[in-house]
Scaffold this motif. Structure first.
Motif, PDB file in Angstrom:
ATOM      1  N   GLN A 158      35.486  45.143  47.957  1.00 52.31           N
ATOM      2  CA  GLN A 158      36.376  46.189  47.457  1.00 52.31           C
ATOM      3  C   GLN A 158      37.834  45.955  47.865  1.00 52.31           C
ATOM      4  OE1 GLN A 158      34.949  48.437  45.483  1.00 52.31           O
ATOM      5  NE2 GLN A 158      36.894  49.343  44.966  1.00 52.31           N
ATOM      6  N   LEU A 159      38.057  45.479  49.079  1.00 45.79           N
ATOM      7  CA  LEU A 159      39.433  45.253  49.532  1.00 45.79           C
ATOM      8  C   LEU A 159      40.132  44.173  48.713  1.00 45.79           C
ATOM      9  CD1 LEU A 159      38.979  45.443  53.398  1.00 45.79           C
ATOM     10  CD2 LEU A 159      40.080  47.113  51.892  1.00 45.79           C
ATOM     11  N   GLU A 160      39.404  43.148  48.302  1.00 42.87           N
ATOM     12  CA  GLU A 160      40.015  42.093  47.496  1.00 42.87           C
ATOM     13  C   GLU A 160      40.444  42.620  46.133  1.00 42.87           C
ATOM     14  OE1 GLU A 160      38.274  38.174  47.241  1.00 42.87           O
ATOM     15  OE2 GLU A 160      37.320  38.467  49.201  1.00 42.87           O
ATOM     16  N   PHE A 161      39.666  43.530  45.541  1.00 48.99           N
ATOM     17  CA  PHE A 161      40.055  44.109  44.252  1.00 48.99           C
ATOM     18  C   PHE A 161      41.306  44.964  44.398  1.00 48.99           C
ATOM     19  CE2 PHE A 161      35.796  43.334  42.319  1.00 48.99           C
ATOM     20  CZ  PHE A 161      36.253  42.740  41.161  1.00 48.99           C
ATOM     21  N   GLN A 162      41.419  45.689  45.497  1.00 49.04           N
ATOM     22  CA  GLN A 162      42.584  46.554  45.665  1.00 49.04           C
ATOM     23  C   GLN A 162      43.845  45.750  45.939  1.00 49.04           C
ATOM     24  OE1 GLN A 162      41.234  49.323  48.625  1.00 49.04           O
ATOM     25  NE2 GLN A 162      40.055  50.501  47.144  1.00 49.04           N
ATOM     26  N   GLU A 163      43.704  44.567  46.549  1.00 48.74           N
ATOM     27  CA  GLU A 163      44.867  43.723  46.818  1.00 48.74           C
ATOM     28  C   GLU A 163      45.228  42.834  45.627  1.00 48.74           C
ATOM     29  OE1 GLU A 163      43.785  41.532  50.274  1.00 48.74           O
ATOM     30  OE2 GLU A 163      43.809  43.298  51.570  1.00 48.74           O
ATOM     31  N   MET A 164      44.276  42.598  44.735  1.00 44.92           N
ATOM     32  CA  MET A 164      44.471  41.686  43.617  1.00 44.92           C
ATOM     33  C   MET A 164      45.228  42.401  42.493  1.00 44.92           C
ATOM     34  SD  MET A 164      41.539  39.781  41.462  1.00 44.92           S
ATOM     35  CE  MET A 164      40.526  41.162  41.832  1.00 44.92           C
ATOM     36  N   PRO A 165      46.403  41.911  42.134  1.00 44.04           N
ATOM     37  CA  PRO A 165      47.189  42.616  41.127  1.00 44.04           C
ATOM     38  C   PRO A 165      46.846  42.316  39.678  1.00 44.04           C
ATOM     39  CG  PRO A 165      48.459  40.811  42.016  1.00 44.04           C
ATOM     40  CD  PRO A 165      47.146  40.828  42.749  1.00 44.04           C
ATOM     41  N   LYS A 166      46.243  41.132  39.385  1.00 41.84           N
ATOM     42  CA  LYS A 166      46.084  40.785  37.970  1.00 41.84           C
ATOM     43  C   LYS A 166      44.911  39.848  37.722  1.00 41.84           C
ATOM     44  CE  LYS A 166      49.695  37.426  38.740  1.00 41.84           C
ATOM     45  NZ  LYS A 166      51.073  37.099  38.512  1.00 41.84           N
ATOM     46  N   LEU A 167      44.518  39.810  36.451  1.00 39.66           N
ATOM     47  CA  LEU A 167      43.516  38.893  35.927  1.00 39.66           C
ATOM     48  C   LEU A 167      44.260  37.952  34.985  1.00 39.66           C
ATOM     49  CD1 LEU A 167      40.290  38.466  35.364  1.00 39.66           C
ATOM     50  CD2 LEU A 167      40.844  39.627  33.258  1.00 39.66           C
ATOM     51  N   ILE A 168      44.055  36.652  35.125  1.00 33.59           N
ATOM     52  CA  ILE A 168      44.757  35.671  34.303  1.00 33.59           C
ATOM     53  C   ILE A 168      43.744  34.945  33.438  1.00 33.59           C
ATOM     54  CG2 ILE A 168      46.206  33.609  34.308  1.00 33.59           C
ATOM     55  CD1 ILE A 168      47.197  34.502  37.091  1.00 33.59           C
ATOM     56  N   ALA A 169      43.974  34.957  32.123  1.00 30.72           N
ATOM     57  CA  ALA A 169      43.130  34.233  31.173  1.00 30.72           C
ATOM     58  C   ALA A 169      44.004  33.172  30.506  1.00 30.72           C
ATOM     59  CB  ALA A 169      42.548  35.182  30.135  1.00 30.72           C
ATOM     60  N   ARG A 170      43.802  31.921  30.889  1.00 29.06           N
ATOM     61  CA  ARG A 170      44.612  30.805  30.396  1.00 29.06           C
ATOM     62  C   ARG A 170      43.874  30.109  29.245  1.00 29.06           C
ATOM     63  NH1 ARG A 170      45.716  28.849  34.961  1.00 29.06           N
ATOM     64  NH2 ARG A 170      47.721  29.865  35.085  1.00 29.06           N
ATOM     65  N   THR A 171      44.493  30.084  28.064  1.00 30.98           N
ATOM     66  CA  THR A 171      43.911  29.429  26.900  1.00 30.98           C
ATOM     67  C   THR A 171      44.253  27.947  26.943  1.00 30.98           C
ATOM     68  OG1 THR A 171      44.308  31.454  25.656  1.00 30.98           O
ATOM     69  CG2 THR A 171      43.738  29.516  24.395  1.00 30.98           C
ATOM     70  N   MET A 172      43.210  27.107  26.823  1.00 32.23           N
ATOM     71  CA  MET A 172      43.383  25.659  26.924  1.00 32.23           C
ATOM     72  C   MET A 172      42.980  24.998  25.610  1.00 32.23           C
ATOM     73  SD  MET A 172      44.395  25.244  30.088  1.00 32.23           S
ATOM     74  CE  MET A 172      44.123  23.531  30.480  1.00 32.23           C
ATOM     75  N   LYS A 173      43.592  23.879  25.306  1.00 31.50           N
ATOM     76  CA  LYS A 173      43.265  23.077  24.128  1.00 31.50           C
ATOM     77  C   LYS A 173      42.635  21.785  24.618  1.00 31.50           C
ATOM     78  CE  LYS A 173      43.633  21.734  19.775  1.00 31.50           C
ATOM     79  NZ  LYS A 173      42.908  22.349  18.705  1.00 31.50           N
ATOM     80  N   GLN A 174      41.428  21.514  24.137  1.00 37.01           N
ATOM     81  CA  GLN A 174      40.751  20.278  24.504  1.00 37.01           C
ATOM     82  C   GLN A 174      41.036  19.242  23.431  1.00 37.01           C
ATOM     83  OE1 GLN A 174      36.535  20.029  23.942  1.00 37.01           O
ATOM     84  NE2 GLN A 174      36.279  18.791  25.777  1.00 37.01           N
ATOM     85  N   THR A 175      41.366  18.038  23.850  1.00 34.21           N
ATOM     86  CA  THR A 175      41.601  16.953  22.915  1.00 34.21           C
ATOM     87  C   THR A 175      40.661  15.799  23.228  1.00 34.21           C
ATOM     88  OG1 THR A 175      43.329  16.029  24.301  1.00 34.21           O
ATOM     89  CG2 THR A 175      44.028  17.546  22.588  1.00 34.21           C
TER      90      THR A 175
END
Length: 191
Positions: A62-79
């Motif tokens: 629970q403490l990690e969720f309260q300290e964590m400010p954001k969720l990052i979803a990085r879109t990647m292109k595979q070649t």
């Protein structure tokens, strides 16, 4: 030990930045929540949309969720021939979601479109994500749900591997010796 669970439903992306088409093969998303990172499946674009329909679950104290400010979803292109590269990222701030989830015991945000931010700070395309936060979950049982952790290993391209193999087999000493001899012969001929 008890903690919180954040479930992320990755639905689709559309209007993605178009780059070179040579060797293109698919898109995937790297989702980062705190110290945990998960990679989605690789899928191709259909009618200018990329569909995943995958659910991911992050379980943290629970403490990690309260300290964590954001969720990052990085879109990647595979070649196929070059290294994978980032198209852009979507950032979702979690502080209000976690607070509301702790007050109500559960919070769910239906899938909604979030802008994809490019490296230069402009917006192009959108990613549709749904979020569910459950504040009271047993950590022991839920630890092994995230099975596809993404390792930050550097991927080598096929071209680089082929060149490294080819360059090792060239007898460089003979090549340089040949140039020296031909230069010597040309100087002898001119005298």
């Amino acid at each position: 030990m008890r903690g919180g669970a954040l479930e992320v439903l990755l639905v689709r992306a559309e209007g993605l930045k178009r780059a070179h088409l040579l060797g293109s093969s698919g898109h995937y998303v790297i989702i980062q929540c705190g110290k945990q990172t998960i990679k989605s499946k690789i899928t191709t674009e259909i009618d200018e949309r990329v569909w995943w329909n995958e659910k991911f679950r992050f379980v943290l104290p629970q403490l990690e969720f309260q300290e964590m400010p954001k969720l990052i979803a990085r879109t990647m292109k595979q070649t196929k021939f070059l290294e994978d590269y980032s198209i852009g990222e979507t950032i979702i701030h979690l502080s209000e979601i976690v607070m509301e989830g702790c007050e109500k015991g559960f919070v769910e945000i239906k899938p909604a479109a979030y802008n994809i931010v490019l490296e230069d700070g402009t917006y192009q395309g959108e990613m549709k994500l749904g979020i569910r936060y459950i504040p009271d979950v047993e950590l022991k049982e839920q630890r092994n749900i995230c099975t596809r952790n993404y390792c930050q290993q550097k991927k080598h391209s096929i071209c680089r591997d082929l060149l490294s193999i080819a360059l090792k087999r060239i007898p460089w000493s003979k090549l340089f010796f040949f140039q020296k001899c031909s230069a010597c012969e040309e100087s002898k001929k001119s005298e």
